[in-house]
Design a protein around this motif. Structure first.
Motif, PDB file in Angstrom:
ATOM      1  N   TYR A  46      26.801 -19.308  12.258  1.00  0.00           N
ATOM      2  CA  TYR A  46      26.530 -19.992  13.526  1.00  0.00           C
ATOM      3  C   TYR A  46      27.557 -21.092  13.763  1.00  0.00           C
ATOM      4  CZ  TYR A  46      24.367 -22.865  17.072  1.00  0.00           C
ATOM      5  OH  TYR A  46      24.148 -23.599  18.208  1.00  0.00           O
ATOM      6  N   GLN A  47      27.830 -21.879  12.729  1.00  0.00           N
ATOM      7  CA  GLN A  47      28.788 -22.981  12.876  1.00  0.00           C
ATOM      8  C   GLN A  47      30.171 -22.462  13.262  1.00  0.00           C
ATOM      9  OE1 GLN A  47      27.522 -25.911  12.803  1.00  0.00           O
ATOM     10  NE2 GLN A  47      29.399 -27.002  13.225  1.00  0.00           N
ATOM     11  N   LYS A  48      30.577 -21.359  12.667  1.00  0.00           N
ATOM     12  CA  LYS A  48      31.899 -20.778  12.952  1.00  0.00           C
ATOM     13  C   LYS A  48      31.982 -20.258  14.393  1.00  0.00           C
ATOM     14  CE  LYS A  48      35.019 -17.195  11.297  1.00  0.00           C
ATOM     15  NZ  LYS A  48      35.206 -16.091  10.359  1.00  0.00           N
ATOM     16  N   LEU A  49      30.895 -19.663  14.873  1.00  0.00           N
ATOM     17  CA  LEU A  49      30.892 -19.063  16.210  1.00  0.00           C
ATOM     18  C   LEU A  49      30.355 -19.999  17.299  1.00  0.00           C
ATOM     19  CD1 LEU A  49      29.618 -15.493  15.289  1.00  0.00           C
ATOM     20  CD2 LEU A  49      31.952 -16.186  15.850  1.00  0.00           C
ATOM     21  N   ARG A  50      29.976 -21.204  16.939  1.00  0.00           N
ATOM     22  CA  ARG A  50      29.346 -22.116  17.896  1.00  0.00           C
ATOM     23  C   ARG A  50      30.181 -22.340  19.154  1.00  0.00           C
ATOM     24  NH1 ARG A  50      28.328 -27.817  18.686  1.00  0.00           N
ATOM     25  NH2 ARG A  50      26.190 -28.045  19.418  1.00  0.00           N
ATOM     26  N   PRO A  51      31.499 -22.616  19.067  1.00  0.00           N
ATOM     27  CA  PRO A  51      32.275 -22.816  20.304  1.00  0.00           C
ATOM     28  C   PRO A  51      32.239 -21.591  21.219  1.00  0.00           C
ATOM     29  CG  PRO A  51      33.531 -23.577  18.415  1.00  0.00           C
ATOM     30  CD  PRO A  51      32.327 -22.865  17.873  1.00  0.00           C
ATOM     31  N   ALA A  60      22.981 -23.412  24.349  1.00  0.00           N
ATOM     32  CA  ALA A  60      22.612 -22.764  23.086  1.00  0.00           C
ATOM     33  C   ALA A  60      22.824 -23.724  21.924  1.00  0.00           C
ATOM     34  CB  ALA A  60      23.440 -21.498  22.881  1.00  0.00           C
ATOM     35  N   ASN A  61      21.786 -24.311  21.473  1.00  0.00           N
ATOM     36  CA  ASN A  61      21.837 -25.190  20.312  1.00  0.00           C
ATOM     37  C   ASN A  61      20.806 -24.720  19.303  1.00  0.00           C
ATOM     38  OD1 ASN A  61      23.853 -27.167  20.588  1.00  0.00           O
ATOM     39  ND2 ASN A  61      22.636 -28.172  22.161  1.00  0.00           N
ATOM     40  N   LEU A  62      21.190 -24.705  18.076  1.00  0.00           N
ATOM     41  CA  LEU A  62      20.286 -24.341  17.010  1.00  0.00           C
ATOM     42  C   LEU A  62      19.481 -25.578  16.658  1.00  0.00           C
ATOM     43  CD1 LEU A  62      19.406 -22.123  15.043  1.00  0.00           C
ATOM     44  CD2 LEU A  62      21.196 -22.915  13.502  1.00  0.00           C
ATOM     45  N   LYS A  63      18.239 -25.589  17.067  1.00  0.00           N
ATOM     46  CA  LYS A  63      17.377 -26.750  16.838  1.00  0.00           C
ATOM     47  C   LYS A  63      16.118 -26.323  16.101  1.00  0.00           C
ATOM     48  CE  LYS A  63      18.907 -29.398  20.802  1.00  0.00           C
ATOM     49  NZ  LYS A  63      18.500 -30.078  22.023  1.00  0.00           N
ATOM     50  N   MET A  64      16.298 -25.567  15.075  1.00  0.00           N
ATOM     51  CA  MET A  64      15.130 -25.149  14.312  1.00  0.00           C
ATOM     52  C   MET A  64      14.639 -26.328  13.488  1.00  0.00           C
ATOM     53  SD  MET A  64      15.965 -21.253  13.095  1.00  0.00           S
ATOM     54  CE  MET A  64      16.872 -21.796  11.685  1.00  0.00           C
ATOM     55  N   LYS A  65      13.370 -26.617  13.622  1.00  0.00           N
ATOM     56  CA  LYS A  65      12.764 -27.699  12.862  1.00  0.00           C
ATOM     57  C   LYS A  65      11.632 -27.178  11.987  1.00  0.00           C
ATOM     58  CE  LYS A  65      13.865 -31.093  16.361  1.00  0.00           C
ATOM     59  NZ  LYS A  65      13.358 -32.007  17.367  1.00  0.00           N
ATOM     60  N   VAL A  66      10.978 -26.128  12.455  1.00  0.00           N
ATOM     61  CA  VAL A  66       9.826 -25.579  11.755  1.00  0.00           C
ATOM     62  C   VAL A  66      10.058 -24.095  11.504  1.00  0.00           C
ATOM     63  CG1 VAL A  66       7.343 -25.137  11.883  1.00  0.00           C
ATOM     64  CG2 VAL A  66       8.275 -27.227  12.878  1.00  0.00           C
ATOM     65  N   ILE A  67       9.776 -23.669  10.304  1.00  0.00           N
ATOM     66  CA  ILE A  67       9.862 -22.260   9.933  1.00  0.00           C
ATOM     67  C   ILE A  67       8.460 -21.779   9.601  1.00  0.00           C
ATOM     68  CG2 ILE A  67      10.750 -20.630   8.221  1.00  0.00           C
ATOM     69  CD1 ILE A  67      12.996 -21.662   9.856  1.00  0.00           C
ATOM     70  N   LYS A  68       8.032 -20.685  10.201  1.00  0.00           N
ATOM     71  CA  LYS A  68       6.770 -20.055   9.821  1.00  0.00           C
ATOM     72  C   LYS A  68       7.086 -18.921   8.860  1.00  0.00           C
ATOM     73  CE  LYS A  68       3.966 -20.990  13.851  1.00  0.00           C
ATOM     74  NZ  LYS A  68       3.134 -20.408  14.903  1.00  0.00           N
TER      75      LYS A  68
END
Length: 87
Positions: A46-51, A60-68
């Motif tokens: 994700y970091q590599k392809l973010r731009p 499109a921002n990866l804002k995962m805070k909770v994982i089920k």
């Protein structure tokens, strides 16, 4: 004959009250190490392809805070340093 992959691991994201596939990985087992490496590869990709991602999806921002997750301890141990894990 041994099997190379024993688990298909899926990650789904909740967007506008819908669960959408984010990533999948064929894992050799259900160990902490397998889940940790999967998460590391996912975040680095994700970091590599973010731009590029942001060029056609500006919000499109990866804002995962909770994982089920289910009760597999390997998942909890691998994801707990970065996310709150819910069962």
């Amino acid at each position: 004959m041994s099997q190379l992959w024993t688990q298909l691991f899926l990650m789904l994201g909740n967007y506008n009250e819908q669960h959408l596939p984010i990533a999948f990985g064929w894992l050799p087992n259900k160990s902490f190490c397998s889940y940790f490496i999967f998460l590391l590869m996912l975040l680095r990709g994700y970091q590599k392809l973010r731009p590029e991602i942001l060029s056609f999806l500006p919000r499109a921002n990866l804002k995962m805070k909770v994982i089920k997750a289910d009760y597999e301890q390997g998942i909890h141990q691998a994801f707990k340093p970065l996310f709150r894990v819910k069962v």
